[in-house]
Scaffold this active site. Structure first.
Site, short mmCIF file in Angstrom:
data_model
loop_
_atom_site.label_atom_id
_atom_site.label_comp_id
_atom_site.label_asym_id
_atom_site.label_seq_id
_atom_site.Cartn_x
_atom_site.Cartn_y
_atom_site.Cartn_z
N LYS A 78 0.99 -1.45 -0.41
CA LYS A 78 0.15 0.30 0.05
C LYS A 78 0.64 1.17 -0.11
O LYS A 78 1.64 1.06 1.75
CB LYS A 78 -0.63 -0.09 1.02
CG LYS A 78 -1.84 1.10 1.19
CD LYS A 78 -2.42 1.41 2.15
CE LYS A 78 -1.85 2.73 3.16
NZ LYS A 78 -1.60 3.77 2.44
N GLY A 102 7.64 4.57 8.45
CA GLY A 102 6.52 5.40 8.77
C GLY A 102 6.82 6.36 10.19
O GLY A 102 8.30 6.04 10.46
N SER A 103 6.12 7.06 10.21
CA SER A 103 6.07 6.87 11.55
C SER A 103 6.46 6.42 12.62
O SER A 103 5.98 5.49 12.88
CB SER A 103 5.09 8.01 11.77
OG SER A 103 3.99 7.59 12.10
N THR A 104 6.43 6.32 14.19
CA THR A 104 7.30 5.77 14.68
C THR A 104 5.69 5.46 16.21
O THR A 104 5.26 4.50 16.20
CB THR A 104 8.17 6.70 15.90
OG1 THR A 104 9.40 6.43 15.36
CG2 THR A 104 8.43 5.76 17.38
N GLU A 105 4.77 6.14 15.68
CA GLU A 105 3.47 6.33 16.39
C GLU A 105 3.01 5.36 16.16
O GLU A 105 2.13 4.41 16.11
CB GLU A 105 2.89 7.39 16.32
CG GLU A 105 1.69 7.78 16.75
CD GLU A 105 0.86 8.75 16.75
OE1 GLU A 105 1.29 10.18 15.61
OE2 GLU A 105 -0.24 8.92 16.80
N GLY A 132 4.36 3.17 13.58
CA GLY A 132 4.93 1.91 14.23
C GLY A 132 4.18 0.94 15.30
O GLY A 132 4.40 -0.34 15.39
N GLU A 176 10.38 14.97 15.56
CA GLU A 176 10.68 14.65 14.54
C GLU A 176 10.09 16.10 13.91
O GLU A 176 8.58 15.66 13.94
CB GLU A 176 10.36 13.24 13.59
CG GLU A 176 11.06 13.15 12.24
CD GLU A 176 11.04 12.00 12.26
OE1 GLU A 176 9.97 11.07 12.20
OE2 GLU A 176 11.69 11.29 11.19
#
Lengths: 476, 285
Positions: free
Chosen positions: A182, A234-237, A239, A387
């Site tokens: 995706k 992508g973002s840590t959140e 993830g 970030e």
């Protein structure tokens, strides 16, 4: 001195953007059953095309196609034959490189010079590199006959749309897996053009499936019972959410997440070279780079001189039309990202750091943010901790090498770091102490398919690229 | 008056930062032998003990990971030497926990040999999993493995071999560990701590807690200064919640596998707790 440039726009005529795109499932473009959405040109806010959105049934269909292809065709195929498909894809990418570069710049907003000279060549190199592994896996150090995992669900970001696709698909296919990928909702076009390339290469149906949609489609994919592997950039959140989703399952997980890299300049560094490196570290790709050198740590004794030179250099950066071959910094990818950058930059001012940007005329339409520098930044400021993912550099100073390392490592992230010094033993000392997956010494933001990339701590786990990148897709 | 001498019993305590404290909670639990007779009161560690152990492990990490691999290898070999010297004591403890004489003896032998096996890996694993990378440009480019940091380990029930098989691979590469010992058979773990304490292993490299797994494991899994967690001793129904807790700071998670601890270990338990660092430098004059 004043530099005048005549506009040097790259022609858009090389790309043919269709009014609408479907989902690429089982070798064909098919309808999506979610609410379609539009992708914009971020430099003008003009809609480019309408994109299908995959709902739960579409995700099922894509996963089922990938499973069939894995069991019937791709899994049983000898590695040397898989290799030849990947070599074909690499060659077609080279043949259609201009088209891919222009389309990437239109959909993403990045300068054509970058998509043409960095992104697309690396994409071709990645497929070429992993093609060669397909029939040599027994020699890769994972035992005599390492096996693929099955179907991989892959979710990628908008900052390097086609390059992240290559990082995901090339190793997965080389090791014998099939994929459902995706792309990000703001940058689906090059992934859909890649689907056409798979057709041209006569890749067997279902080996690569591209489904478009927003976060909900991604959640359905990574949570799907029919996949064996999740790979996310992508973002840590997000993830962390994905790590919770796969908890308790047997799915293998690799995550390539955020960063807040320190770029350390010691007092003996070659300053002009360092200035070029600092600019490349934070302004490359508008700072939409997870490994961006967003914290400059400069030794106090050279700070004033370095900042003078850095400001002079920033004054020569050309911000504007992504398709102009003179452009250094293009458009911010979306309104949402622009709002996030503005919010963090405002917090820098309100928390007491000093903001500076060179005089810079920004276009009236589209999403733009001038290259920005903050001095007097404390470690507690949000702009030193969070970030930003934009062209914003936070400058901190240090007195001793130990202090530099202490500050550099004072972050939950650990993706990359930079070291600038003429002294070899100091480079090796600093590289050893820095808790980061990639350390660039006297250079920055270098990438290569043969070189493993990935983070420590909350920057994720697993490596992409090189021999190490194979293990993410093998049962080892 | 009887002439039979009354034996001096051992107090089984925790092992944190190189010392042997009781649980700060003041709690203990009864450990019986296979026939249900009283063996000892083991310390029942608390959340606070977990946190103290993590602090000790973090403090030890810088020094231990900076030792040369040769030095770490010698210290692990020294552990094997100390264990060999206490063979009889361990056989007796395993028998008290229910093992037959030959099985107890075989388990102690295997545990000693496992320390020797991992000791030899200290200065070889970097060569096996590191890489010089042939990049397309004038750059030196080298990938080397580095320890992940503080590893939380929920040890399996194999009282000695199982424990050694999860602790040795974590620390040989430079990680430090906080270990929750087997709940039903914790005594050999504390005796092993006595071996570790006399093997030149710096205090805090291995910290051993005894107590209730269900109480301690969630604190270890959610602790924000723990970098990785080995779920070897966790029952299948508890894995999902611990993995979810571990996601809070994206710990590396080693899921429980089908482990016959007498099998050849392979290198997976070492690589599970290694990071790959890649260093670039331009080549030129």
């Amino acid at each position: 001195m004043d530099f005048e440039y005549a506009p040097a726009p790259e022609s858009r005529s090389v790309v043919d953007i269709r009014p609408s795109y479907g989902l690429f499932v089982d070798g064909a473009f098919t309808e999506g059953h979610g609410e379609p959405f539009k992708t914009l040109d971020p430099s003008s806010e003009e809609p480019l095309a309408e994109i299908a959105c995959a709902d739960a049934a579409d995700v099922d269909r894509a996963v089922a196609a990938a499973r069939r292809a894995y069991e019937k065709v791709w899994g049983p195929m000898p590695g040397r034959e898989r290799a030849k498909y990947l070599y074909r894809i690499a060659r077609i990418i080279q043949e259609r490189s201009r088209e891919l570069a222009v389309l990437e710049s239109i959909d993403n907003g990045k300068p054509i010079r970058e998509s043409r000279d960095v992104d697309v060549p690396l994409v071709a190199a990645h497929f070429f590199y992993y093609a060669g592994w397909a029939d040599k896996l027994g020699h890769a150090g994972f035992g005599a006959d390492p096996r693929p995992l099955g179907v991989a669900g892959q979710v990628i970001p908008w900052n390097f749309p086609l390059l992240m696709l290559a990082w995901k698909i090339a190793p997965a296919l080389a090791t014998g897996n099939t994929v459902v990928l995706k792309p990000a909702e703001t940058t689906p076009l090059t992934a859909l053009l890649f689907a056409e390339i798979c057709q041209q290469a006569e890749l067997p149906d279902g080996v690569v499936n591209i489904i478009t949609g927003a976060g909900e489609t991604g959640r359905m994919l990574v949570g799907h019972d029919g996949i064996d592997k999740v790979a996310f950039t992508g973002s840590t959140e997000v993830g962390k959410q994905i790590a919770r989703t796969v908890a308790g399952t047997s799915k293998k997980l690799t995550l390539e997440l955020g960063g807040k890299a320190a770029n350390i300049v010691f007092d003996d560094a070659p300053l002009d070279q360092a200035v070029e490196g600092i600019v490349n570290a934070i302004f490359f790709n508008q700072g939409h780079v997870c490994c961006a050198g967003s914290r400059l740590l400069v030794q106090e004794s050279v700070a004033d001189e370095l900042l003078d030179r850095l400001k002079t250099r920033m004054g020569t950066l050309r911000v504007g039309d992504p398709l102009d071959k003179n452009t250094d910094v293009g458009a911010i990818n979306s309104a949402e990202q622009l709002a996030k950058i503005r919010d963090l930059a405002d917090s820098g001012e309100s928390e007491g750091a000093e903001r500076w940007s060179p005089p810079c005329d920004l276009p009236q339409r589209g999403f733009w943010f001038a290259p920005t520098l903050f001095t007097g930044v404390a470690q507690s400021h949000r702009i030193a901790r969070e970030e930003i993912f934009g062209p914003v550099l936070s400058v901190l100073t240090f007195r001793t090498p130990d202090e530099a390392i202490e500050k550099a490592n004072n972050t939950p992230y650990g993706l990359s770091a930079g070291v600038w010094t003429e002294k070899g033993s100091r480079i090796l000392w600093a590289a050893e102490k820095l808790r980061a997956g990639v350390v660039w010494a006297n250079t920055f933001n270098k990438f290569d398919p043969a070189s493993p990339f990935g983070g420590y701590k909350e920057s994720g786990h697993g490596r992409e690229g090189g021999r190490h990148g194979l293990s993410a897709y093998l049962n080892v | 008056m009887s002439t039979e001498r009354l034996s001096v019993r051992k107090t089984y305590k925790l092992f944190i930062g190189g010392g042997f404290p009781r649980s700060e909670s003041g709690r203990s639990y009864v450990v019986n032998d296979a026939k249900g007779r009283f063996l000892a009161n083991a310390s029942q560690a608390s959340r606070k003990d977990v946190r103290d152990a993590v602090v000790a492990a973090r403090k030890a990490f810088g020094g231990w990971s900076s030792r040369t691999p040769y030095n770490r290898g010698q210290i692990l070999y020294r552990v094997a030497e100390m264990l060999e010297g206490r063979r009889a004591q361990f056989v007796e403890e395993l028998r008290a926990a229910g093992a037959a004489k030959t099985a107890a003896s075989a388990e102690v032998d295997a545990a000693i040999d496992r320390w020797v096996w991992y000791a030899g890996w200290a200065d070889k694993v970097g060569a096996v999993v590191g890489n010089g990378n042939p990049v397309a440009g004038p750059f030196f480019n080298l990938s080397t493995p580095e320890p992940t940091g503080v590893v939380g380990i929920v040890a399996p029930d194999g009282p000695l071999l199982g424990l050694v098989s999860v602790v040795a691979p974590a620390i040989v590469t430079g990680n430090t560990a906080v270990v929750v010992a087997s709940e039903p058979a914790p005594l050999a773990a504390i005796t092993l701590a006595e071996v570790l304490a006399t093997s030149d292993l710096p205090g805090g490299v291995v910290n051993l807690l005894t107590g209730r797994r269900a109480e301690l494991a969630p604190w270890l899994a959610s602790h924000m200064d723990v970098n990785a967690i080995d779920l070897a001793g966790v029952s299948a129904d508890a894995v999902a919640d611990l993995e979810k807790a571990a996601a809070d700071n994206l710990k590396r998670v080693l899921r429980p596998g089908l482990s016959d601890w007498s099998d050849e270990p392979g290198i997976d338990r070492m690589t599970a707790f290694l990071e790959t660092k890649t260093v670039w430098h331009p080549v030129g004059v």
